[in-house]
Write a protein that holds these residues in place. Structure first.
Motif, PDB file in Angstrom:
ATOM      1  N   LEU A  59      58.670 -50.939 120.239  1.00 38.69           N
ATOM      2  CA  LEU A  59      60.111 -50.996 119.317  1.00 38.69           C
ATOM      3  C   LEU A  59      59.727 -52.151 118.564  1.00 38.69           C
ATOM      4  O   LEU A  59      60.094 -51.561 117.361  1.00 38.69           O
ATOM      5  CB  LEU A  59      60.215 -52.617 120.559  1.00 38.69           C
ATOM      6  N   PHE A  60      58.209 -52.595 118.095  1.00 41.58           N
ATOM      7  CA  PHE A  60      58.030 -53.418 116.767  1.00 41.58           C
ATOM      8  C   PHE A  60      58.018 -51.892 115.422  1.00 41.58           C
ATOM      9  O   PHE A  60      58.679 -52.238 114.660  1.00 41.58           O
ATOM     10  CB  PHE A  60      56.736 -53.546 116.755  1.00 41.58           C
ATOM     11  N   SER A  86      60.800 -60.570 118.251  1.00 40.43           N
ATOM     12  CA  SER A  86      61.405 -60.778 119.657  1.00 40.43           C
ATOM     13  C   SER A  86      61.718 -60.379 120.703  1.00 40.43           C
ATOM     14  O   SER A  86      62.752 -58.927 120.898  1.00 40.43           O
ATOM     15  CB  SER A  86      62.419 -62.624 119.423  1.00 40.43           C
ATOM     16  N   PHE A  87      61.586 -60.518 122.004  1.00 37.37           N
ATOM     17  CA  PHE A  87      62.185 -58.976 122.812  1.00 37.37           C
ATOM     18  C   PHE A  87      62.223 -59.874 123.617  1.00 37.37           C
ATOM     19  O   PHE A  87      62.032 -61.099 124.025  1.00 37.37           O
ATOM     20  CB  PHE A  87      60.445 -58.543 123.426  1.00 37.37           C
ATOM     21  N   THR A  88      63.992 -59.057 123.826  1.00 38.67           N
ATOM     22  CA  THR A  88      64.642 -60.084 124.652  1.00 38.67           C
ATOM     23  C   THR A  88      64.847 -59.058 126.676  1.00 38.67           C
ATOM     24  O   THR A  88      65.680 -60.091 126.721  1.00 38.67           O
ATOM     25  CB  THR A  88      65.929 -59.885 123.533  1.00 38.67           C
ATOM     26  N   ARG A  89      64.867 -58.006 126.065  1.00 40.67           N
ATOM     27  CA  ARG A  89      65.435 -57.685 127.148  1.00 40.67           C
ATOM     28  C   ARG A  89      64.527 -56.353 127.846  1.00 40.67           C
ATOM     29  O   ARG A  89      63.750 -55.312 127.287  1.00 40.67           O
ATOM     30  CB  ARG A  89      66.614 -56.980 128.083  1.00 40.67           C
ATOM     31  N   PRO A  90      63.980 -55.883 129.088  1.00 40.66           N
ATOM     32  CA  PRO A  90      62.715 -54.320 129.344  1.00 40.66           C
ATOM     33  C   PRO A  90      64.131 -53.219 128.625  1.00 40.66           C
ATOM     34  O   PRO A  90      65.360 -53.112 128.448  1.00 40.66           O
ATOM     35  CB  PRO A  90      62.396 -54.838 130.348  1.00 40.66           C
ATOM     36  N   GLU A 123      73.387 -53.840 124.476  1.00 38.26           N
ATOM     37  CA  GLU A 123      72.188 -55.150 125.220  1.00 38.26           C
ATOM     38  C   GLU A 123      71.356 -55.314 123.433  1.00 38.26           C
ATOM     39  O   GLU A 123      70.581 -54.309 123.092  1.00 38.26           O
ATOM     40  CB  GLU A 123      72.341 -55.089 126.159  1.00 38.26           C
ATOM     41  N   LEU A 124      71.066 -56.205 123.430  1.00 35.62           N
ATOM     42  CA  LEU A 124      70.228 -56.840 122.108  1.00 35.62           C
ATOM     43  C   LEU A 124      68.708 -56.532 123.131  1.00 35.62           C
ATOM     44  O   LEU A 124      68.380 -57.271 124.705  1.00 35.62           O
ATOM     45  CB  LEU A 124      69.922 -58.088 121.750  1.00 35.62           C
ATOM     46  N   VAL A 125      67.733 -55.229 122.557  1.00 36.61           N
ATOM     47  CA  VAL A 125      66.418 -55.298 123.631  1.00 36.61           C
ATOM     48  C   VAL A 125      65.276 -56.274 122.802  1.00 36.61           C
ATOM     49  O   VAL A 125      65.092 -56.769 123.118  1.00 36.61           O
ATOM     50  CB  VAL A 125      66.077 -53.839 123.272  1.00 36.61           C
ATOM     51  N   ALA A 126      65.388 -56.038 121.185  1.00 40.52           N
ATOM     52  CA  ALA A 126      64.125 -56.825 120.525  1.00 40.52           C
ATOM     53  C   ALA A 126      65.207 -57.157 118.931  1.00 40.52           C
ATOM     54  O   ALA A 126      65.350 -56.855 118.214  1.00 40.52           O
ATOM     55  CB  ALA A 126      63.137 -55.781 120.109  1.00 40.52           C
TER      56      ALA A 126
END
Length: 140
Positions: A59-60, A86-90, A123-126
């Motif tokens: 993700l980064f 920031s990680f918000t969901r898998p 949906e926001l993931v990161a």
């Protein structure tokens, strides 16, 4: 520094010719513009961590690539100065991830960017924030 001889698309093409990491990750750039980049990739089994979720490093890295393309789009060699995520969901295998980098501020030497990774459901993931240093040297 705003007088580039290359369009955002041309800068992207120059960068992609040398950027083996972005190709290795399987990132596909959908849109490029001045201070903007949108790309996508599909999560593969090779991208999972020990809990069968997409590894934070993936993700980064995808966010970092979108950040690089957006901040260099002006034709000035620009490098990361400070970044956070920031990680918000898998994210799970098979999911299509969209990464969108948007310029929030552009100064003579500093640019600030917001990069959002979302899944297929939107949906926001990161959420990645990047501060970039503009070297003043042209992309060639």
């Amino acid at each position: 520094m705003g007088n580039s001889k290359h369009s955002p698309r041309e800068v992207l093409e120059i960068m992609l010719r040398r950027d083996r990491f972005t190709a290795w990750l399987g990132l596909i750039v959908d849109e490029i513009g001045s201070g903007y980049c949108k790309l996508h990739y599909r999560v593969t089994d090779d991208m999972l961590n020990g809990f069968d979720m997409v590894h934070g490093g993936v993700l980064f890295s995808a966010s970092d690539s979108a950040f690089a393309f957006a901040c260099n789009s002006h034709g000035t060699i620009t490098v990361a100065l400070d970044v956070s995520i920031s990680f918000t969901r898998p994210g799970m295998t098979g999911e299509l991830m969209t990464v969108e980098a948007q310029e929030a501020h552009l100064g003579n030497r500093i640019g600030i960017y917001d990069i959002r990774t979302t899944n297929e459901a939107g949906e926001l993931v990161a959420l990645f924030k990047g501060t970039a240093y503009r070297t003043g040297k042209p992309v060639e």
